[in-house]
Design an enzyme around this catalytic site. Structure first.
Site, short mmCIF file in Angstrom:
data_model
loop_
_atom_site.label_atom_id
_atom_site.label_comp_id
_atom_site.label_asym_id
_atom_site.label_seq_id
_atom_site.Cartn_x
_atom_site.Cartn_y
_atom_site.Cartn_z
N ASN A 133 15.57 121.92 85.75
CA ASN A 133 15.07 120.64 86.23
C ASN A 133 15.26 119.65 85.08
OD1 ASN A 133 13.68 118.46 87.20
ND2 ASN A 133 11.88 119.62 87.86
N ARG A 158 17.73 121.36 90.19
CA ARG A 158 17.09 120.37 91.05
C ARG A 158 17.90 119.09 90.90
NH1 ARG A 158 11.86 116.85 89.75
NH2 ARG A 158 11.90 115.63 91.67
N HIS A 163 10.91 114.40 97.02
CA HIS A 163 9.91 115.49 96.96
C HIS A 163 10.18 116.56 98.01
CE1 HIS A 163 6.81 112.61 94.94
NE2 HIS A 163 7.41 113.36 94.04
N ARG A 203 5.22 103.43 89.02
CA ARG A 203 6.02 102.73 90.03
C ARG A 203 5.11 101.90 90.93
NH1 ARG A 203 8.58 108.12 91.78
NH2 ARG A 203 9.75 108.65 89.90
N GLU A 211 7.81 124.24 93.51
CA GLU A 211 9.19 123.77 93.69
C GLU A 211 10.23 124.71 93.12
OE1 GLU A 211 7.36 120.19 92.14
OE2 GLU A 211 8.84 119.04 93.27
#
Ligand code: ADP
Length: 358
Positions: free
Chosen positions: A6, A60, A148, A206, A341
């Site tokens: 990742n 990922r 996601h 964000r 994940e």
């Protein structure tokens, strides 16, 4: 053994899986641009797994665009397509590409696979993904994608395994990045993130949902690049409350901190209403991610805000971050499912590898 990579813009997370078991991991942060190749070698050394023991690597990848909608082997063609998605995800895909190139440099013959954050939302109906823009602009790939996806696929897998997947599931991935997803019979039908991970909920840094004309004004005032930095890295909870960490915001005595928390939960509830409308109702709610799994106060506020849907939580269970949060009288089931994940990437990759052997 399978190496899961990742690669973020300034961090690198590695995990090693042997079958479904995680056997090693390493995490490096504050890696400068171009530092991923040495970071990968360093990270692998930290895992203690010799390179010769690896049979494949899986990455990922944040953006797969419209074409890359399932986990796949990275061929030169797939690599070109990931590179073609760089304009869609300028903050993420370049780092993912460097991760892939770094593995290729270190272990040249290792088969590599990619798992896309956007893939799970490929089942969204066109009406949900289309921006009402002129055709020429839509043809450039300006549409909603959603992110996601690996996290949502993982929690669906876990609920299916437990035999408790509800028909209409509101999934809440609340971490530094935060989104909601409407999942019907295990498939995504709507999600709060759009063209990029900026849209939807108020996040760590964000802004979340913001009018396009406000974005144009920022671009006018500061230039496009600076406006992008403001919206993605200097906004959200950090801008409102002085920190992007909820633990700090809960402790802080600054008035902005309480407002930041209120903003987060208010918008989570508003967007949840939109997700529930897309499903025509809700049978279950699941929380995951650093905030979703750990912050009982925020979870409690969101669940109280959804009380009008017949959502009733068991308060002590919520305080304890228990896995089952619904009260016996609740019309809607509520769970916490820890984010999984990397295992999802491992399982999807192993399934692709098994298919290749056929
Ligand atoms: P990322 O999106 O970077 O993967 P995570 O899912 O790890 O993020 O979530 C990180 C965020 O979770 C932190 O910024 C913090 O706000 C929140 N968090 C983590 N642990 C706790 C906790 N014990 N209580 C409240 N919030 C927490």
């Amino acid at each position: 053994m399978l190496l899961i990579v990742n690669a973020g813009s300034s961090s690198l997370k590695l995990k090693v899986f042997d079958g479904g078991d995680e056997v090693a991991g390493a995490q490096l942060s504050e890696i400068g641009a171009g530092g991923h190749a040495s970071a990968l070698a360093e990270g692998l050394a930290l895992t203690g797994v010799p390179v010769e023991r690896l049979s494949a690597a899986a990455h990922r990848v944040v953006h797969g665009g419209t074409e890359l909608t399932a986990t796949c082997r990275i061929t030169p063609n797939v690599l070109r397509r990931i590179a073609a998605c760089v304009p869609l995800a300028p903050l993420h895909n370049p780092a993912n590409l460097v991760g892939i190139q770094s593995v290729a440099a270190l272990v040249p013959d290792l088969p590599q696979y990619a798992c896309f954050d956007t893939a799970f939302h490929a089942t969204n109906p066109t009406v949900a993904t289309t921006y009402a823009l002129p055709q020429a602009e839509r043809d450039r790939g300006l549409r909603r994608y959603g992110f996601h996806g690996t996290s949502y696929a993982a929690l669906v897998r876990i609920l299916v395994a437990r035999g408790t997947l509800p028909q209409r599931l509101l999934a809440c991935h609340l971490g530094n990045g935060a989104s909601l997803c409407a999942i019907v019979n295990g498939r995504s039908v709507a999600t709060t993130m759009g063209y990029s991970p900026l849209d939807g909920l108020t996040m760590g840094t964000r802004a979340g949902g913001i009018d396009g004309n406000a974005v144009l004004r920022l671009a006018d005032l500061h230039g496009v690049a600076r406006a992008g930095e403001i919206l993605n890295r200097e906004s959200g909870l950090f801008a409102l409350g002085g920190s992007n960490d909820l633990r700090m915001l809960h402790r802080s005595v600054m008035p902005g901190a309480a407002f930041a928390l209120q903003h987060f939960t208010y918008w989570a509830v508003r967007h949840a209403g939109s997700m529930v409308a897309a499903m025509g109702g809700v049978d279950g709610i699941v929380f995951t991610g650093g905030i979703g799994e750990n912050d009982h106060a925020v979870r409690g506020d969101i669940l109280r805000g959804l009380g009008f849907l017949g959502v009733m939580m068991d308060e002590p269970a919520n305080w304890q971050n228990a896995s089952e949060l619904h009260d016996a009288a609740s019309r809607v089931a509520i769970w916490i499912v820890p984010a999984d994940e990397e295992r999802q990437i491992a399982l999807e990759t192993q399934a692709v590898i098994a298919g290749e052997g056929v």
